[in-house]
Design an enzyme around this catalytic site. Structure first.
Site, PDB file in Angstrom:
ATOM      1  N   ASP A 190       0.708  -1.207  -0.391  1.00 44.70           N
ATOM      2  CA  ASP A 190      -0.244  -0.266   0.020  1.00 44.70           C
ATOM      3  C   ASP A 190       0.737   0.935   0.112  1.00 44.70           C
ATOM      4  O   ASP A 190       1.564   1.391   0.888  1.00 44.70           O
ATOM      5  CB  ASP A 190      -0.906   0.370   1.555  1.00 44.70           C
ATOM      6  CG  ASP A 190      -2.184   0.626   0.862  1.00 44.70           C
ATOM      7  OD1 ASP A 190      -2.287   1.430   0.630  1.00 44.70           O
ATOM      8  OD2 ASP A 190      -3.637  -0.798   1.099  1.00 44.70           O
ATOM      9  N   THR A 208      -6.860   3.827  -2.751  1.00 45.52           N
ATOM     10  CA  THR A 208      -6.820   2.122  -2.424  1.00 45.52           C
ATOM     11  C   THR A 208      -7.737   1.230  -3.135  1.00 45.52           C
ATOM     12  O   THR A 208      -7.669   0.101  -3.618  1.00 45.52           O
ATOM     13  CB  THR A 208      -6.802   2.277  -0.562  1.00 45.52           C
ATOM     14  OG1 THR A 208      -5.582   2.809  -0.375  1.00 45.52           O
ATOM     15  CG2 THR A 208      -6.383   0.124  -0.465  1.00 45.52           C
ATOM     16  N   LYS A 212      -6.882  -4.005   6.312  1.00 35.88           N
ATOM     17  CA  LYS A 212      -8.101  -3.420   5.389  1.00 35.88           C
ATOM     18  C   LYS A 212      -9.088  -3.875   5.167  1.00 35.88           C
ATOM     19  O   LYS A 212      -9.020  -4.698   4.683  1.00 35.88           O
ATOM     20  CB  LYS A 212      -7.203  -2.474   4.498  1.00 35.88           C
ATOM     21  CG  LYS A 212      -6.636  -1.082   5.136  1.00 35.88           C
ATOM     22  CD  LYS A 212      -6.375  -0.316   4.036  1.00 35.88           C
ATOM     23  CE  LYS A 212      -5.317   0.918   4.417  1.00 35.88           C
ATOM     24  NZ  LYS A 212      -4.920   1.847   2.764  1.00 35.88           N
ATOM     25  N   ASP A 213     -10.604  -4.113   5.624  1.00 33.41           N
ATOM     26  CA  ASP A 213     -11.311  -4.342   5.069  1.00 33.41           C
ATOM     27  C   ASP A 213     -11.539  -4.336   3.264  1.00 33.41           C
ATOM     28  O   ASP A 213     -11.677  -4.992   2.618  1.00 33.41           O
ATOM     29  CB  ASP A 213     -13.126  -3.780   5.120  1.00 33.41           C
ATOM     30  CG  ASP A 213     -12.696  -2.516   5.338  1.00 33.41           C
ATOM     31  OD1 ASP A 213     -12.325  -1.890   4.579  1.00 33.41           O
ATOM     32  OD2 ASP A 213     -13.798  -2.007   5.824  1.00 33.41           O
ATOM     33  N   ARG A 214     -11.408  -3.200   2.558  1.00 30.47           N
ATOM     34  CA  ARG A 214     -11.324  -3.267   1.352  1.00 30.47           C
ATOM     35  C   ARG A 214     -10.383  -4.079   0.146  1.00 30.47           C
ATOM     36  O   ARG A 214     -10.638  -4.802  -0.896  1.00 30.47           O
ATOM     37  CB  ARG A 214     -11.714  -1.635   0.957  1.00 30.47           C
ATOM     38  CG  ARG A 214     -10.143  -0.856   1.213  1.00 30.47           C
ATOM     39  CD  ARG A 214     -11.160   1.006   1.018  1.00 30.47           C
ATOM     40  NE  ARG A 214      -9.752   1.651   1.321  1.00 30.47           N
ATOM     41  CZ  ARG A 214     -10.038   2.020   2.489  1.00 30.47           C
ATOM     42  NH1 ARG A 214     -10.563   1.644   3.486  1.00 30.47           N
ATOM     43  NH2 ARG A 214      -8.612   3.110   2.630  1.00 30.47           N
ATOM     44  N   ASP A 256       0.821   2.207   4.007  1.00 30.39           N
ATOM     45  CA  ASP A 256       0.382   3.323   3.486  1.00 30.39           C
ATOM     46  C   ASP A 256      -0.215   4.129   5.511  1.00 30.39           C
ATOM     47  O   ASP A 256      -0.339   5.475   4.638  1.00 30.39           O
ATOM     48  CB  ASP A 256      -1.323   2.354   3.204  1.00 30.39           C
ATOM     49  CG  ASP A 256      -2.252   3.984   2.505  1.00 30.39           C
ATOM     50  OD1 ASP A 256      -1.686   5.114   1.941  1.00 30.39           O
ATOM     51  OD2 ASP A 256      -3.295   4.213   3.144  1.00 30.39           O
ATOM     52  N   HIS A 266       1.080   8.200   5.164  1.00 29.08           N
ATOM     53  CA  HIS A 266      -0.118   8.902   6.148  1.00 29.08           C
ATOM     54  C   HIS A 266       0.197   9.580   7.005  1.00 29.08           C
ATOM     55  O   HIS A 266      -0.113  11.582   7.423  1.00 29.08           O
ATOM     56  CB  HIS A 266      -1.271   8.265   5.669  1.00 29.08           C
ATOM     57  CG  HIS A 266      -1.562   8.030   4.495  1.00 29.08           C
ATOM     58  ND1 HIS A 266      -2.922   9.567   3.352  1.00 29.08           N
ATOM     59  CD2 HIS A 266      -2.353   7.327   4.468  1.00 29.08           C
ATOM     60  CE1 HIS A 266      -3.234   8.377   2.758  1.00 29.08           C
ATOM     61  NE2 HIS A 266      -3.612   7.735   2.949  1.00 29.08           N
ATOM     62  N   HIS A 298      -1.449   2.004  -4.931  1.00 31.74           N
ATOM     63  CA  HIS A 298      -0.805   4.003  -5.584  1.00 31.74           C
ATOM     64  C   HIS A 298       0.621   4.568  -4.690  1.00 31.74           C
ATOM     65  O   HIS A 298       0.614   3.363  -4.475  1.00 31.74           O
ATOM     66  CB  HIS A 298      -2.007   4.520  -5.158  1.00 31.74           C
ATOM     67  CG  HIS A 298      -2.337   4.482  -3.967  1.00 31.74           C
ATOM     68  ND1 HIS A 298      -1.480   4.817  -2.864  1.00 31.74           N
ATOM     69  CD2 HIS A 298      -3.216   3.823  -3.116  1.00 31.74           C
ATOM     70  CE1 HIS A 298      -2.188   4.952  -1.239  1.00 31.74           C
ATOM     71  NE2 HIS A 298      -3.215   4.057  -1.585  1.00 31.74           N
TER      72      HIS A 298
END
Length: 548
Positions: A40, A81, A164-166, A307, A311, A355
């Site tokens: 990520d 994401t 992460k769920d997604r 990720d 951030h 990304h």
């Protein structure tokens, strides 16, 4: 007579043996296991910025034995994401596969929609419905993982894992044996009733280990002496965010164990989130017996702590460098595990990213590179101008994914024409020198916007779910919430240029600077496995990686 019978029998046995051997050699060859590793927010340049400090068995093993594609870009905006994972596994774009963002605004109700939320399913492994009620129902296209299940009559197994769920749900597709994600309220991995009604015993046993507690027990310090982090800015830079109870963004993070107990999502921002995910991946291989027979299986792994750290701290922080150095060690251990469990040369791995990420505004300002913040107050400012022009307040009911959404109900009630309101808004925005482009999503083709940006906007706009106007900022402009650390979403190379390396069964060694797209990953895996392309696929197989 007996001698003649013996000769005939021997001849017959020889024919049968030869036939069986020929038949065996003519069977379809596939790897035992395909592992997709999506790191990520991994910028392509991280492969080489930290290269001299990587071991020989992690990222360097991929580069030195696999096939590296050095010019792969994301062919749409926004670069976030959910879209990245959907694109990698469908070979498609938001205009087709339906995932328009991590979330989007429902055009009819004005309500926010999260990409995987599904109130028709229940959480499994937690009582927290917000965390557990998720599924892939919003994904319109099949994935390469779906196609593997279909091609093998559901004998080939598929599992997705992520914090992460997604990033677990979308890669695993609609028909997996399981998709699992991290529950911050319990510190365990969970799933939903879309997949099963009870957690498998192997996952219950894994959760019972309380591995997160053990990983954070000694805090977080740098892997190497901090003086050796010469690829990064000094510790305690002004543009870094704070982790947990820390008063400054500096090593060591001695209170991490207590911070984790207070708020379990703190592990996400550390390298230990990646360690935890790869250990879960190993447990899934053991528990589901992935790669254990002659039917190919697939494991989709998202490494999300890169990720979260990006951030929080920004790409030029010592924290992010340490996350990558520790991930390199974790990958080395994981590849060694695969060698021993599945067999070296019997599995295929691909590594990519969903990304990239921009440099922090503070970092760029420090080095006199043009930067700033984009979109601050745009909804309120434009609503005021629209009220003055059309006499109706709050015609804009959302700004998501650099897209403006108009309130359909208000437009209808006040007999306003959408195109007139949209055209006025575009003109007002483009009068502001801080904005590079604003374009009506119905007029992208005729807009004076250069390629490849124009095509990326078209690919990223989903007719039913995306906004009415696409906004494009100047280079290195970040949204106002990214005062520290960084974010991503735009078409520029720092967000769209991603790594892509294949390694293992069926892959030759080499590298290429030819232009490819994220959409080419799924058809490449499909071609390698001799299965159908995903239903919405628009990419092409990268034949260089297999030498065919």
């Amino acid at each position: 007579m007996l001698r003649k019978i013996s000769v005939v029998a021997a001849s017959f046995l020889s024919v049968i043996t030869t036939y069986a051997q020929k038949n065996k050699n003519s069977q379809l060859e596939r790897p035992k296991l395909v592992v997709g590793l999506v790191v990520d927010q991994m910028r392509w340049d991280y492969l080489y910025r930290f290269y001299n400090k990587y071991s020989n068995e992690g990222f360097k093993r991929l580069l030195n034995t696999g096939y590296s594609l050095n010019n792969v870009h994301i062919p749409y905006v926004p670069t976030v994401t959910a879209l990245g994972h959907a694109c990698i596994y469908t070979g498609s774009v938001p205009a087709i596969h339906g995932i328009a963002g991590n979330d989007w605004t429902d055009k009819e109700t004005g309500k926010n929609v999260y990409c995987t939320t599904d109130e028709s399913v229940k959480p499994v492994g937690t009582a927290n419905a917000r965390v557990g009620s998720h599924s892939p129902k919003n994904l319109w296209s099949t994935t390469v993982t779906d196609e593997l299940r279909l091609a093998t009559n559901f004998q080939g197994k598929v599992v997705g894992v992520s914090l992460k769920d997604r990033a677990s749900i979308l890669p695993a597709g609609h028909t997996p044996n399981g998709a699992y994600w991290f529950d911050d309220s319990s510190g365990s991995f969970i799933t939903s009733t879309w997949y099963m009604n009870d957690l498998p015993q192997w996952l219950k046993s894994f959760n019972a280990l309380n591995l997160p507690d053990k990983l954070v027990a000694n805090g977080w310090n740098t892997l190497l002496p901090i003086s050796q982090y010469t690829e990064s800015s000094p510790d305690n830079s002004s543009w870094e965010g704070l982790l947990g109870s820390a008063k400054t963004p500096t090593f060591p993070y001695s209170n991490l164990a207590a911070d984790y107990q207070a708020k379990k999502d703190n592990i996400r921002y550390t390298p230990f989130g990646n360690t935890l995910t790869l250990k879960l991946a190993e447990a899934a291989i053991e528990g589901e017996k992935l790669g254990g027979d002659d039917v190919v299986d697939m494991l989709a792994v998202n490494l999300a702590s890169t990720d979260y750290a990006g951030h929080k701290f920004g790409p030029n922080s010592i924290e992010v460098e340490d996350v990558y150095l520790r991930l390199d060690q974790d990958l080395a251990q994981f590849f060694n595990y695969l060698d021993n469990k599945v067999g070296k040369g019997k599995y295929t791995v691909f590594l990519s990213a969903d990304h990239g990420g921009a440099h922090s505004v503070g970092f760029l300002q420090e080095h006199k590179i043009t930067t700033g913040f984009f979109g601050d107050g745009i909804e309120a400012n434009m609503n005021q101008k629209l009220k003055e022009k059309f006499g109706v307040d709050k015609l804009i009911n959302g700004v998501d994914n650099y897209q403006i959404y108009f309130d359909r109900k208000l437009l209808k009630e006040n007999k306003l024409v959408l195109d007139e309101v949209r055209d006025f808004t575009v003109q007002e925005i483009e009068n502001d020198p801080n904005d590079l482009y604003a374009v009506s999503v119905t007029k992208v083709q005729e807009a004076t916007i250069p390629e490849p940006l124009k095509q990326r906007i078209i690919n990223g706009i989903n007719r039913q779910r995306s906004g009415d106007i696409q906004l494009i900022s100047h280079d290195s402009m970040l949204p106002p919430y990214a005062k520290t650390g960084t974010t991503h979403s735009v078409w520029n190379s720092y967000d769209s240029h991603i790594p892509l390396i294949f390694m293992g069964w069926g892959i030759q060694h080499g590298a290429s600077d030819k232009a490819y797209h994220m959409t080419d990953i799924a058809p490449t895996v499909s071609s390698l496995l001799k299965i159908q392309f995903p239903s919405g696929n628009i990419g092409n197989p990268i034949t260089e990686v297999t030498g065919k």
